[in-house]
Design a protein around this motif. Structure first.
Motif: not given
Length: 178
Positions: A70-81, A103-117
């Protein structure tokens, strides 16, 4: 000393996501992301959201295999898997996994997917996988580009391979040899 004539790179205001193994307490968010993808996207060719017992069994199988990040944000909220599953349940496929990333819609386009993959590729390699395969709906250009940026190559296309939302969908197969 003269000033550098090159334009200054824009500083990223968002911290990179933290990537970690999924934990049991991540189930509600992960299953919520998956359920929404089933309901509203062409990414998962499942017609109806599975019963909660089936969904939890799917999640628990990934926990048992250690195959979900899982990817999490600064408050450890899950952004995607992101996870990998056996491509098929035959012994000959035991070194080839199929990846999934949502990913959650708010996490898309922010590099979260690339980091996860990217992390999933390394994780699959560490788990003895030889190959990862992505099965992507042909119109999902974002997912195809994401996989290509992470080293995957298109190895095939199947027209009208899936049916959902009263229409046929084409399938693109991408592969990365680890």
């Amino acid at each position: 000393m003269s000033a550098d004539p090159r334009p200054a790179a824009a500083a990223s205001t968002a911290a990179p996501p933290r990537i970690r193994l999924a934990l049991a307490e991540d189930a509600p968010v992960v299953l919520g992301i998956r359920d929404e993808a089933i309901r509203s996207s062409s990414g998962l060719w499942i017609d109806e959201v599975p019963e909660s017992v089936s969904s939890r069994a799917w999640f628990d199988a990934h926990l048992d295999r250690g195959s979900m990040l899982v990817a999490s944000g600064p408050d450890d909220e899950v952004l995607g898997y992101a996870c990998f599953s056996p491509l098929r349940d035959y012994a000959g496929y035991r070194f080839t996994g199929e990846d999934s990333i949502y990913l959650l819609p708010a996490a898309q386009g922010r590099g979260v997917g690339r980091a996860l993959l990217g992390a999933l590729v390394a994780h699959a390699r560490e788990h003895g996988m030889h190959s990862l395969v992505a099965l992507v709906e042909a119109g999902n250009v974002g997912s195809i580009r994401l996989h290509e940026r992470c080293g995957f190559h298109e190895v095939g296309r199947m027209p009208e391979a899936g049916f959902k939302f009263d229409r046929w969908w084409d399938l693109v197969t991408l592969q990365l040899l680890l």
